[in-house]
Design a protein around this motif. Structure first.
Motif, mmCIF file in Angstrom:
data_model
loop_
_atom_site.group_PDB
_atom_site.id
_atom_site.type_symbol
_atom_site.label_atom_id
_atom_site.label_comp_id
_atom_site.label_asym_id
_atom_site.label_seq_id
_atom_site.Cartn_x
_atom_site.Cartn_y
_atom_site.Cartn_z
ATOM 1 N N SER A 7 8.302 -5.701 -4.919
ATOM 2 C CA SER A 7 7.054 -6.392 -4.595
ATOM 3 C C SER A 7 7.386 -7.674 -3.850
ATOM 4 O O SER A 7 8.038 -8.576 -4.396
ATOM 5 C CB SER A 7 6.275 -6.718 -5.876
ATOM 6 N N VAL A 8 6.941 -7.779 -2.605
ATOM 7 C CA VAL A 8 7.279 -8.949 -1.793
ATOM 8 C C VAL A 8 6.033 -9.440 -1.076
ATOM 9 O O VAL A 8 5.147 -8.662 -0.732
ATOM 10 C CB VAL A 8 8.403 -8.600 -0.774
ATOM 11 N N ARG A 9 5.964 -10.728 -0.872
ATOM 12 C CA ARG A 9 4.836 -11.310 -0.155
ATOM 13 C C ARG A 9 4.813 -10.789 1.283
ATOM 14 O O ARG A 9 5.846 -10.524 1.888
ATOM 15 C CB ARG A 9 4.926 -12.830 -0.176
ATOM 16 N N THR A 10 3.608 -10.667 1.814
ATOM 17 C CA THR A 10 3.426 -10.083 3.141
ATOM 18 C C THR A 10 4.279 -10.778 4.199
ATOM 19 O O THR A 10 4.941 -10.117 5.012
ATOM 20 C CB THR A 10 1.941 -10.169 3.545
ATOM 21 N N ALA A 11 4.279 -12.098 4.195
ATOM 22 C CA ALA A 11 4.991 -12.845 5.230
ATOM 23 C C ALA A 11 6.505 -12.701 5.128
ATOM 24 O O ALA A 11 7.224 -13.028 6.071
ATOM 25 C CB ALA A 11 4.594 -14.320 5.173
ATOM 26 N N GLU A 63 -0.798 -3.519 7.172
ATOM 27 C CA GLU A 63 -1.002 -2.589 6.069
ATOM 28 C C GLU A 63 -0.495 -3.169 4.754
ATOM 29 O O GLU A 63 -1.065 -2.899 3.685
ATOM 30 C CB GLU A 63 -0.308 -1.253 6.360
ATOM 31 N N ALA A 64 0.562 -3.975 4.812
ATOM 32 C CA ALA A 64 1.066 -4.621 3.594
ATOM 33 C C ALA A 64 0.024 -5.561 3.015
ATOM 34 O O ALA A 64 -0.201 -5.608 1.790
ATOM 35 C CB ALA A 64 2.355 -5.373 3.902
ATOM 36 N N TYR A 65 -0.636 -6.317 3.883
ATOM 37 C CA TYR A 65 -1.695 -7.232 3.449
ATOM 38 C C TYR A 65 -2.846 -6.462 2.811
ATOM 39 O O TYR A 65 -3.339 -6.822 1.729
ATOM 40 C CB TYR A 65 -2.178 -8.036 4.656
ATOM 41 N N ARG A 66 -3.253 -5.378 3.464
ATOM 42 C CA ARG A 66 -4.349 -4.570 2.928
ATOM 43 C C ARG A 66 -3.957 -3.931 1.599
ATOM 44 O O ARG A 66 -4.763 -3.855 0.669
ATOM 45 C CB ARG A 66 -4.731 -3.490 3.942
ATOM 46 N N MET A 67 -2.714 -3.492 1.480
ATOM 47 C CA MET A 67 -2.249 -2.889 0.237
ATOM 48 C C MET A 67 -2.241 -3.915 -0.896
ATOM 49 O O MET A 67 -2.754 -3.654 -1.994
ATOM 50 C CB MET A 67 -0.839 -2.314 0.417
ATOM 51 N N GLY A 105 -5.722 -16.710 -11.922
ATOM 52 C CA GLY A 105 -5.120 -16.109 -10.746
ATOM 53 C C GLY A 105 -3.678 -15.737 -11.030
ATOM 54 O O GLY A 105 -2.886 -16.585 -11.445
ATOM 55 N N ASN A 106 -3.327 -14.460 -10.876
ATOM 56 C CA ASN A 106 -1.962 -14.010 -11.165
ATOM 57 C C ASN A 106 -0.999 -14.399 -10.047
ATOM 58 O O ASN A 106 -1.393 -14.567 -8.895
ATOM 59 C CB ASN A 106 -1.938 -12.500 -11.382
ATOM 60 N N SER A 107 0.262 -14.468 -10.378
ATOM 61 C CA SER A 107 1.269 -15.007 -9.468
ATOM 62 C C SER A 107 1.343 -14.225 -8.164
ATOM 63 O O SER A 107 1.424 -13.000 -8.164
ATOM 64 C CB SER A 107 2.646 -14.995 -10.144
ATOM 65 N N HIS A 108 1.308 -14.961 -7.078
ATOM 66 C CA HIS A 108 1.555 -14.443 -5.724
ATOM 67 C C HIS A 108 0.576 -13.354 -5.297
ATOM 68 O O HIS A 108 0.847 -12.649 -4.321
ATOM 69 C CB HIS A 108 2.989 -13.927 -5.603
ATOM 70 N N THR A 109 -0.557 -13.206 -5.980
ATOM 71 C CA THR A 109 -1.525 -12.198 -5.564
ATOM 72 C C THR A 109 -2.380 -12.734 -4.421
ATOM 73 O O THR A 109 -2.462 -13.935 -4.187
ATOM 74 C CB THR A 109 -2.440 -11.785 -6.729
ATOM 75 N N ALA A 110 -3.052 -11.806 -3.719
ATOM 76 C CA ALA A 110 -3.944 -12.152 -2.609
ATOM 77 C C ALA A 110 -3.216 -12.966 -1.546
ATOM 78 O O ALA A 110 -3.791 -13.858 -0.933
ATOM 79 C CB ALA A 110 -5.177 -12.908 -3.122
ATOM 80 N N ASP A 111 -1.943 -12.648 -1.319
ATOM 81 C CA ASP A 111 -1.191 -13.384 -0.302
ATOM 82 C C ASP A 111 -1.627 -12.935 1.088
ATOM 83 O O ASP A 111 -2.107 -11.828 1.270
ATOM 84 C CB ASP A 111 0.318 -13.165 -0.474
ATOM 85 N N ASP A 112 -1.485 -13.827 2.075
ATOM 86 C CA ASP A 112 -1.925 -13.475 3.420
ATOM 87 C C ASP A 112 -0.806 -13.685 4.432
ATOM 88 O O ASP A 112 0.337 -13.985 4.079
ATOM 89 C CB ASP A 112 -3.192 -14.258 3.801
ATOM 90 N N THR A 136 9.786 -13.487 -3.613
ATOM 91 C CA THR A 136 8.718 -13.457 -4.615
ATOM 92 C C THR A 136 7.672 -12.428 -4.196
ATOM 93 O O THR A 136 7.585 -12.041 -3.021
ATOM 94 C CB THR A 136 8.030 -14.829 -4.764
ATOM 95 N N GLY A 137 6.864 -12.004 -5.161
ATOM 96 C CA GLY A 137 5.807 -11.040 -4.885
ATOM 97 C C GLY A 137 4.847 -10.968 -6.047
ATOM 98 O O GLY A 137 5.112 -11.514 -7.127
ATOM 99 N N CYS A 138 3.718 -10.304 -5.833
ATOM 100 C CA CYS A 138 2.735 -10.185 -6.903
ATOM 101 C C CYS A 138 3.258 -9.265 -8.002
ATOM 102 O O CYS A 138 4.124 -8.421 -7.776
ATOM 103 C CB CYS A 138 1.413 -9.663 -6.357
#
Length: 447
Positions: free
Chosen positions: A52-56, A84-88, A211-218, A127-129
């Motif tokens: 699990s990794v942040r989009t950026a 697609e990673a952002y949408r996922m 808010g859970n860690s690293h969720t809803a990242d853009d 890091t990631g959600c």
């Protein structure tokens, strides 16, 4: 193709695609919808190892993983690109895929352990959600046992070493110093909403948004923490102007953020509508009930107009973002998508919204404007009258919308207003003042 005269793009994205990186490195894969897949990735049994990794940070991690991807020892599938990673990670492909942008299939425990040993030193800085339906091994490595073609949490002894900090979920009774979660009201992978007790003001309830860690990242490196911080600013700015739960506190610790708000004893507009309609169509409702529904909708229009007068556009208007109490007083909530048009913040604006409610220009990342909310309010009116979510009404050409509304026996005057408010051309779209005036006239008609 839709044109937006007078509007500018809110931002330009230079989205990274992963196939070029893999091709240049000599990694063998095939295209599979939103995935780049190793040809023999067909998990039937064994273990699914997910990163699990942040989009950026996705492409940087893939670059570090190239030696593993190139050797062909472990089948994989990788999300196609940053878009697609952002949408996922936002949950648009289902909650079961959130955080699972990189997946490996290990046929045996030994192969799984060998892979994990190789992944650990390569993933330390990322890091990631949190992936909800997997066992967490390290900061971004998760594992699921595969049984009967479906991944599931293992019921037996887990064969892989879990780092100490992830062996037990963090437990904390109080949020901050004064707020005790008492009842879970709703859950999503992005976070949980609780009804809580406010010890700072005894005998007062509060609402706690976790808010859970690293969720809803853009694409700009922001995540749920940034959204909750922004909501705090918006709420404090709007409290003097509109009915909304008042801000109490913002607590942050470990990888979580908690927005604490005044608790409003009511239900969201969708639930309220179900109760008052009792399964009846618009045609089957008594005139007095129709009038009540339109009066509540008018109060929502006025709420949003007051927000606009204060310089803010909401950008996520839907049936769940209005609370109605026992006196039929309405409150507007959830400002994480909101923008202040006076100072152009946040810059860039947060993206996405609710499918079916979003204006065409919002979906195409144009700069926010008040017409975005007018479109969403038109879609909300269609929901109020039909009971159907607007993504079932607003698809195809707009000329079909009238026919769909007629199927629900919506009167022509109401259909006319919906169509004006949801015009794809923002220059021809109804204004808020026009919508309010016409709704007042329609309520008089039902009196």
């Amino acid at each position: 193709m839709l044109q937006y005269p007078g509007l500018e793009k809110a931002f330009e994205l230079s989205l990274k695609v992963n196939d070029k990186l893999l091709t240049a490195a000599g990694v063998k894969f095939i295209d599979d919808h939103i995935w780049l897949r190793s040809g023999n990735f067909k998990p039937i049994h064994g273990w699914l190892i997910c990163l699990s990794v942040r989009t950026a940070s996705l492409q940087a991690l893939l670059h570090d993983l190239l030696p593993i991807l190139k050797d062909g020892d472990t089948p994989f599938r990788i999300i196609r690109n940053e878009h697609e990673a952002y949408r996922m990670n936002a949950g648009l492909y289902g909650p079961h895929l959130i955080g699972k942008g990189i997946q490996f299939h290990a046929l045996t425990e030994d192969k799984g352990q060998h892979l994990i040993n190789r992944l650990l030193p390569l993933t330390r800085t990322y890091t990631g959600c949190v992936i909800q339906d997997c066992i967490r091994i390290s900061n971004i490595i998760y594992a699921q046992e595969i049984s009967n073609s479906k991944p599931e949490l293992t019921k037996g002894t887990f064969p892989f070493t879990v780092e100490k900090k992830y062996r037990k979920p963090a437990s904390r009774k109080l949020v901050g110093l004064f707020y005790l979660p008492v009842e879970e009201l709703s859950y999503s992978p992005k976070g949980t909403i609780y009804k809580g007790f406010n010890f700072k003001r005894p005998f007062k309830w509060c609402l706690i948004k976790q808010g859970n860690s690293h969720t809803a990242d853009d694409h700009f490196g922001r995540d749920i923490r940034d959204k909750l911080r922004w909501q705090k600013k918006v709420i404090k700015a709007l409290e003097p102007h509109i009915r909304t739960p008042k801000f109490i506190d913002l607590a942050e610790y470990e990888a979580f953020s908690f927005l604490v708000l005044e608790y409003i004893d009511g239900i969201h507009a969708g639930h309220w509508l179900e109760q008052i309609r009792q399964g009846k169509t618009w045609k089957g409702l008594r005139t007095v009930t129709k009038k009540i529904i339109l009066e509540v909708y008018l109060s929502i229009l006025v709420l949003v107009k007051d927000m606009h007068d204060a310089g803010y556009v909401h950008r996520d208007i839907n049936e769940r973002n209005f609370i109605i109490d026992g006196r039929r007083t309405t409150y507007i909530i959830d400002f994480e998508m909101a923008c202040c048009l006076h100072d152009g913040l946040p810059d860039p604006p947060f993206t996405l919204g609710t499918i079916g409610y979003m204006s065409p220009e919002q979906m195409n990342y144009m700069k926010p404007h008040f017409g975005d909310d007018v479109y969403s309010l038109g879609a909300l009116l269609a929901y109020f009258l039909t009971g159907e979510l607007p993504d079932r009404i607003f698809f195809g050409e707009m000329y079909t919308v009238r026919g769909k509304l007629q199927e629900y026996a919506v009167e022509s005057r109401l259909s006319d207003l919906i169509i004006k408010m949801t015009d794809n051309n923002h220059l021809k779209r109804a204004t808020m003042n026009m919508a309010i005036t016409q709704m007042k006239d329609l309520i008089t008609f039902y009196s």
